[in-house]
Design a protein around this motif. Structure first.
Motif, PDB file in Angstrom:
ATOM      1  N   LEU A   1       0.876  -1.169   0.000  1.00 40.06           N
ATOM      2  CA  LEU A   1       0.000   0.000   0.000  1.00 40.06           C
ATOM      3  C   LEU A   1       0.909   1.213   0.000  1.00 40.06           C
ATOM      4  CD1 LEU A   1      -2.783   1.395   0.329  1.00 40.06           C
ATOM      5  CD2 LEU A   1      -2.512   1.084   2.813  1.00 40.06           C
TER       6      LEU A   1
ATOM      7  N   THR B   1       1.547   5.575  -0.968  1.00 40.70           N
ATOM      8  CA  THR B   1       1.007   6.891  -1.299  1.00 40.70           C
ATOM      9  C   THR B   1       2.150   7.886  -1.469  1.00 40.70           C
ATOM     10  OG1 THR B   1      -0.625   8.579  -0.710  1.00 40.70           O
ATOM     11  CG2 THR B   1       0.706   7.688   1.101  1.00 40.70           C
TER      12      THR B   1
ATOM     13  N   THR C   1      -2.741   7.124  -4.212  1.00 41.44           N
ATOM     14  CA  THR C   1      -2.534   5.969  -3.343  1.00 41.44           C
ATOM     15  C   THR C   1      -2.889   4.716  -4.122  1.00 41.44           C
ATOM     16  OG1 THR C   1      -3.092   7.302  -1.404  1.00 41.44           O
ATOM     17  CG2 THR C   1      -3.188   4.913  -1.134  1.00 41.44           C
TER      18      THR C   1
ATOM     19  N   LEU D   1      -2.807   0.229  -4.178  1.00 39.48           N
ATOM     20  CA  LEU D   1      -2.692  -1.060  -3.508  1.00 39.48           C
ATOM     21  C   LEU D   1      -2.235  -2.047  -4.573  1.00 39.48           C
ATOM     22  CD1 LEU D   1      -3.220  -2.789  -0.941  1.00 39.48           C
ATOM     23  CD2 LEU D   1      -5.533  -3.183  -1.850  1.00 39.48           C
TER      24      LEU D   1
ATOM     25  N   VAL E   1      -6.517   3.431  -4.971  1.00 40.16           N
ATOM     26  CA  VAL E   1      -7.498   3.481  -3.890  1.00 40.16           C
ATOM     27  C   VAL E   1      -7.600   4.912  -3.383  1.00 40.16           C
ATOM     28  CG1 VAL E   1      -7.248   1.055  -3.204  1.00 40.16           C
ATOM     29  CG2 VAL E   1      -5.766   2.782  -2.166  1.00 40.16           C
ATOM     30  N   GLU E   2      -8.662   5.196  -2.666  1.00 40.58           N
ATOM     31  CA  GLU E   2      -8.919   6.576  -2.270  1.00 40.58           C
ATOM     32  C   GLU E   2      -8.095   7.026  -1.071  1.00 40.58           C
ATOM     33  OE1 GLU E   2     -12.762   9.051  -0.736  1.00 40.58           O
ATOM     34  OE2 GLU E   2     -13.046   7.725  -2.457  1.00 40.58           O
ATOM     35  N   SER E   3      -7.890   6.151  -0.094  1.00 35.01           N
ATOM     36  CA  SER E   3      -7.282   6.593   1.157  1.00 35.01           C
ATOM     37  C   SER E   3      -6.241   5.605   1.669  1.00 35.01           C
ATOM     38  CB  SER E   3      -8.373   6.768   2.223  1.00 35.01           C
ATOM     39  OG  SER E   3      -7.805   6.952   3.503  1.00 35.01           O
TER      40      SER E   3
ATOM     41  N   THR F   1      -7.566   2.297   3.675  1.00 35.07           N
ATOM     42  CA  THR F   1      -7.195   1.023   3.049  1.00 35.07           C
ATOM     43  C   THR F   1      -6.367   0.180   4.010  1.00 35.07           C
ATOM     44  OG1 THR F   1      -7.252   2.069   0.868  1.00 35.07           O
ATOM     45  CG2 THR F   1      -6.136  -0.059   1.028  1.00 35.07           C
ATOM     46  N   ASN F   2      -5.465   0.815   4.763  1.00 34.48           N
ATOM     47  CA  ASN F   2      -4.695   0.083   5.775  1.00 34.48           C
ATOM     48  C   ASN F   2      -5.635  -0.509   6.827  1.00 34.48           C
ATOM     49  OD1 ASN F   2      -2.268  -0.788   7.221  1.00 34.48           O
ATOM     50  ND2 ASN F   2      -2.807   0.825   8.676  1.00 34.48           N
TER      51      ASN F   2
ATOM     52  N   ILE G   1      -8.833  -1.327   6.414  1.00 32.00           N
ATOM     53  CA  ILE G   1      -9.577  -2.437   5.793  1.00 32.00           C
ATOM     54  C   ILE G   1      -8.710  -3.693   5.763  1.00 32.00           C
ATOM     55  CG2 ILE G   1     -10.508  -3.288   3.589  1.00 32.00           C
ATOM     56  CD1 ILE G   1     -11.527  -0.385   3.109  1.00 32.00           C
ATOM     57  N   LEU G   2      -7.455  -3.551   5.338  1.00 29.89           N
ATOM     58  CA  LEU G   2      -6.546  -4.699   5.302  1.00 29.89           C
ATOM     59  C   LEU G   2      -6.340  -5.282   6.701  1.00 29.89           C
ATOM     60  CD1 LEU G   2      -3.944  -3.374   2.722  1.00 29.89           C
ATOM     61  CD2 LEU G   2      -5.432  -5.358   2.411  1.00 29.89           C
TER      62      LEU G   2
END
Length: 193
Positions: free
Chosen positions: A67, A69, A74, A76, A97-99, A103-104, A106-107
Motif C-alpha cells: 500500500l 502513497t 494511493t 494497492l 485506492v482513495e485513502s 485502506t490500511n 480495511i486490510l
C-alpha cells in the motif's frame, strides 16, 4: 508514462502487468543529474513516498502486498517476483485506492497487518517512453532506476545514457538492502528519514 492496467483473459482471469525495470547502484548521482541536464531531460515529478508492506498468509518471500502513497495518489498492489535476475522478472497487479489510512484499516480488519512501514524519496524524469528514477532510501546511497515498456527499451536507455551495464541489478528493494548493504529490512519495523 507507463500505467498499470487490469487485463482479463478469455476465461475472465485477471492478468498482471510485467514491470520492465532495472536499478543502477553505486553511481555518482550528481554526475548523473548533470548528464540528464546536458540532454535536456528535466525533472517531471518529485515525491515523498510512504508505504506499508504486508505478507501473505502463509508467507511467500517472492510475493507481498504493498500500500503506497505519495500524498496525491494511493495504490494497492500485489508484487510477484518471478525471476530476480530478469529485467521483466516482476509482475504487479495494482489498483488506485482513495485513502492510505482507510485502506490500511480495511486490510487490518481482513487480517493483514503491516510487517513494516517504509519511506523513500523519488525524482522522476521522462526520456522518450522511459521513466528514469532516482530513489533515495534511508541508510543506503541513492540509486538510479530505469523503467520502460520492454526490456529492449530499458537496455537501450542504459546504453544511451552511458550507464555501466556491469552496475545493473534487478533486485527488489529488500534484496538491495540485504545483499548489497547487509541490512535486513524485515528487522526494521519503521524505515523513515
Amino acid at each position: 508514462m507507463q500505467k498499470s492496467y487490469i487485463i482479463c483473459n478469455q476465461r475472465g482471469g485477471i492478468m498482471t502487468n510485467t514491470e520492465f525495470e532495472c536499478s543502477i547502484l553505486d553511481y555518482d548521482i550528481v554526475k548523473f543529474k548533470e548528464k540528464l541536464k546536458s540532454l535536456n531531460i528535466v525533472l517531471s515529478r518529485e515525491d515523498h513516498q510512504k508505504r506499508y508492506v504486508y505478507d501473505f498468509n502463509p508467507v511467500n518471500p517472492n510475493s507481498w502486498i504493498r500500500l503506497r502513497t505519495n500524498g496525491k495518489k494511493t495504490t494497492l498492489a500485489i508484487k510477484d517476483i518471478k525471476d530476480k535476475k530478469a529485467i521483466g522478472g516482476t509482475a504487479k497487479l495494482e489498483i488506485e485506492v482513495e485513502s492510505f489510512i482507510v485502506t490500511n484499516e480495511i486490510l487490518s480488519r481482513m487480517g493483514y497487518h503491516p510487517r513494516n512501514y517504509q519511506e523513500n524519496k523519488r525524482e522522476e524524469y521522462i526520456y522518450k517512453d522511459v521513466i528514469i528514477k532516482i530513489d533515495y532510501w534511508p541508510q543506503i546511497p541513492p540509486y538510479i532506476k530505469i523503467e520502460g515498456k520492454s526490456e529492449h527499451d530499458v537496455i537501450n536507455t542504459v546504453e544511451e545514457l552511458g550507464l555501466s551495464e556491469e552496475k545493473i541489478t534487478t533486485l527488489d528493494v529488500e534484496s538491495i538492502y540485504k545483499q548489497v548493504y547487509g541490512i535486513d529490512l524485515l528487522n526494521i519495523r519503521e524505515l523513515r528519514f
